[in-house]
Every structure is written in structure tokens, then in C-alpha cells.
Motif scaffolding. Structure first.
Motif, PDB file in Angstrom:
ATOM      1  N   ARG A 284       0.835  -1.204   0.000  1.00 54.16           N
ATOM      2  CA  ARG A 284       0.000   0.000   0.000  1.00 54.16           C
ATOM      3  C   ARG A 284       0.870   1.255   0.000  1.00 54.16           C
ATOM      4  NH1 ARG A 284      -3.504   1.558  -1.311  1.00 54.16           N
ATOM      5  NH2 ARG A 284      -4.784   2.492   0.335  1.00 54.16           N
ATOM      6  N   SER A 285       1.994   1.212   0.693  1.00 53.60           N
ATOM      7  CA  SER A 285       2.885   2.375   0.746  1.00 53.60           C
ATOM      8  C   SER A 285       3.505   2.653  -0.620  1.00 53.60           C
ATOM      9  CB  SER A 285       3.973   2.154   1.800  1.00 53.60           C
ATOM     10  OG  SER A 285       3.403   1.980   3.089  1.00 53.60           O
ATOM     11  N   VAL A 286       3.871   1.602  -1.326  1.00 53.04           N
ATOM     12  CA  VAL A 286       4.385   1.758  -2.693  1.00 53.04           C
ATOM     13  C   VAL A 286       3.310   2.371  -3.592  1.00 53.04           C
ATOM     14  CG1 VAL A 286       5.152   0.525  -4.758  1.00 53.04           C
ATOM     15  CG2 VAL A 286       6.087  -0.099  -2.518  1.00 53.04           C
ATOM     16  N   GLU A 287       2.082   1.884  -3.476  1.00 49.06           N
ATOM     17  CA  GLU A 287       0.989   2.406  -4.291  1.00 49.06           C
ATOM     18  C   GLU A 287       0.745   3.881  -4.001  1.00 49.06           C
ATOM     19  OE1 GLU A 287      -2.161  -0.172  -3.142  1.00 49.06           O
ATOM     20  OE2 GLU A 287      -1.565  -1.801  -4.497  1.00 49.06           O
ATOM     21  N   LEU A 288       0.768   4.248  -2.730  1.00 49.26           N
ATOM     22  CA  LEU A 288       0.448   5.617  -2.343  1.00 49.26           C
ATOM     23  C   LEU A 288       1.555   6.607  -2.678  1.00 49.26           C
ATOM     24  CD1 LEU A 288      -1.212   4.854   1.122  1.00 49.26           C
ATOM     25  CD2 LEU A 288      -2.383   5.816  -0.869  1.00 49.26           C
TER      26      LEU A 288
END
Length: 295
Positions: A284-288
Motif C-alpha cells: 500500500r505504501s508503494v501504491e500511495l
């Protein structure tokens, strides 16, 4: 015959840091300022990475010619990218900066302010610098990581009711999940870089009295019982400089309930050790952030 008491780690135990470069986020006050000054006294070159450059200049002046102040706003990914693009090789990155118990606010990129600053900003910074970090990454968490709040399906409080302390707890648990997952990924890649975490116990810093609520009065009163920012900085200083540490370690004060004292290796709660949640948070951190890691 009485036994000698165990040695309490102090600043004078920091090895000579001459020729080494440290980036310390949020080094304009509190824990970061104390850590930066101690590193400077040990001979290090210190980059004070701060949102407000003017506030960091007195700290840099105290350190001397080996200090450099550079602007970094962790609540703005464009600032994080600009900082990283202009940063050469670094021995140690200390992810120290943070905000605490704020009313609901958003970062420049629309993230909940505490999660966006404390976790996502540092996640992006670490990923963008990782191929230039030679020794270790130290990420600051808190004993408040135990406060329930992490919800992977709503990290930015877009659906649920906002809780300032729940959001803070979510950000600090995210810091630990990140530090442990980074350790696992570095080990799997055969990297010599260490990922370590630390917490300051209950320390008097500028984070107290910034909630913009009636709680500020109580938190200001709490300064009477808190240990100094200098003592609170020792766990991160230990994690950043002590030789022979094993990657994945977490360090905090050795006193009652880890509220104050000298650095030692400490434990963290079951939620922080959940590898499935750590992997999902990483995804999720990569996506955000749009930041992928070179490992």
C-alpha cells in the motif's frame, strides 16, 4: 563482595564518527536536534533535514562546519523527491521527524497528516536514498505503537471517524512494521545495510502541546514528569552508532515501563511482528507514494 552494576550506555560510548555522514530528519528541535548535536560532537558530518530551514540554523551553528541544513517536508512527496535527488552517499539515515495527535489534516498529497508524515514520508525518503545508504537506517517509533488504530483498508481516514490518538498509534505501528519488513527484505537481498528502530520513552519535546486541543494543557504539565529530550535521543543515537548491532533490533529506555532511562534492546507488541500486515502495508505504501525499492 558486591557486583559491579551493568554499564549504562551514554553519549561518550559513541565511537569516533569522523568521515561519516548522517541524515537526521526533524533535526531542528527535540530528539533530532539532540541526536544531531551528539553526532557532530563525535566528528560526523550531519545533514539536518528540516521543513523550516531557519529553525535548524542555530543547531547547525552549534555543530559547526560539518553541519548542513537542507529543506525536507515529509508531508510533500515532491519535497522528498527533490531532497533525495540532491543527496549523495549517506552512511546513516535517521528517520526521526514526526507529528503527534493533530486534528484531522491532510498532506500536500492528500494523506492523513500523521500517517503521511510519520510513515509515508519516511518510507519514500528511505526508498529513494537506499542505494546510497552504506551502513544503516534507523526509524523512530514510540511505545504508542500499541494504541489500536491501524486499518489497512482505510489508512488515510477517508471512511472511518477520525481519532487523533488512533491515527498517531497507526503511524507509529507503521514505523515498526516498516523497519522490520525493511530488515527482512535487506537480508533476503544479501545487503549489508541494517534496518533498526528506536523509541524515546516519555520525553519532553516540542510534540507536546501541539494537539491544538484542551489536551495541550495536560501535555504541557506532563513535561514536569518527562525525561529530557537529550535522554530521549539516546536510543536513536545508540541504534545509529553502536557497533555490532543485529539488523531488525528495536531499542528504547531501560527504565520502568521504558518511559525513561538509558538505551537497551526492547520488545514490541504482537501486531508489530505481523509479517502479513507488514507486507500489505509495504504494498500500500508503494501504491500511495509511487516509490519502489531497489531490493
Amino acid at each position: 563482595m558486591a557486583q559491579k552494576s551493568a554499564h549504562k550506555w551514554v553519549e561518550t560510548d559513541v565511537p569516533d564518527q569522523s568521515g561519516r555522514t548522517f541524515v537526521v530528519t526533524g533535526a531542528n528541535s527535540g530528539l533530532g536536534a539532540e541526536a544531531a548535536k551528539a553526532l557532530g560532537r563525535a566528528g560526523a558530518t550531519v545533514v539536518l533535514a528540516c521543513r523550516t530551514v531557519e529553525k535548524a540554523k542555530p543547531i547547525a551553528d552549534e555543530i559547526g562546519e560539518r553541519a548542513e541544513v537542507r529543506r525536507l517536508d515529509l508531508a510533500d512527496l515532491s519535497s522528498v523527491r527533490e531532497f533525495a535527488e540532491n543527496t549523495p552517499t549517506v552512511d546513516v539515515l535517521i528517520n526521526n521527524a514526526g507529528v503527534m495527535a493533530l486534528p484531522l489534516k491532510r498532506t500536500a498529497d492528500g494523506f492523513e497528516m500523521q500517517f503521511g508524515t510519520n510513515h509515508l514520508g519516511h518510507f519514500a525518503l528511505t526508498g529513494l536514498l537506499l542505494d546510497r545508504i552504506t551502513d544503516r537506517v534507523v526509524t523512530m517509533s514510540s511505545f504508542m505503537h500499541q494504541v489500536p488504530g491501524l486499518k489497512l483498508s482505510d489508512l488515510n481516514y477517508e471512511k472511518r471517524r477520525y481519532s487523533r490518538w488512533g491515527a498517531y498509534g497507526q503511524s507509529k505501528l507503521s514505523n515498526l512494521l516498516f523497519a522490520y519488513e525493511l530488515d527482512r527484505r535487506l537480508r533476503a537481498a544479501g545487503s549489508p545495510v541494517l534496518s533498526l528502530a528506536a523509541h524515546p520513552g516519555y520525553s519532553s519535546t516540542e510534540l507536546m502541546g501541539r494537539t491544538e486541543s484542551v489536551q495541550d494543557a495536560f501535555m504541557s504539565l506532563g513535561r514536569v514528569f518527562a525525561q529530557s529530550a537529550y535522554m530521549g535521543s539516546l536510543p536513536e543515537l545508540y541504534a545509529a552508532t553502536a557497533p555490532g548491532l543485529q539488523s531488525g533490533g528495536y531499542f528504547g529506555p531501560d527504565g520502568f515501563q521504558e518511559l525513561s532511562g538509558h538505551p537497551k534492546k526492547v520488545g514490541s507488541n504482537k501486531a508489530s511482528r505481523d509479517e502479513a500486515k507488514a507486507r500489505e502495508l509495504w504494498t500500500r505504501s508503494v501504491e500511495l507514494t509511487g516509490v519502489t525499492y531497489p531490493i
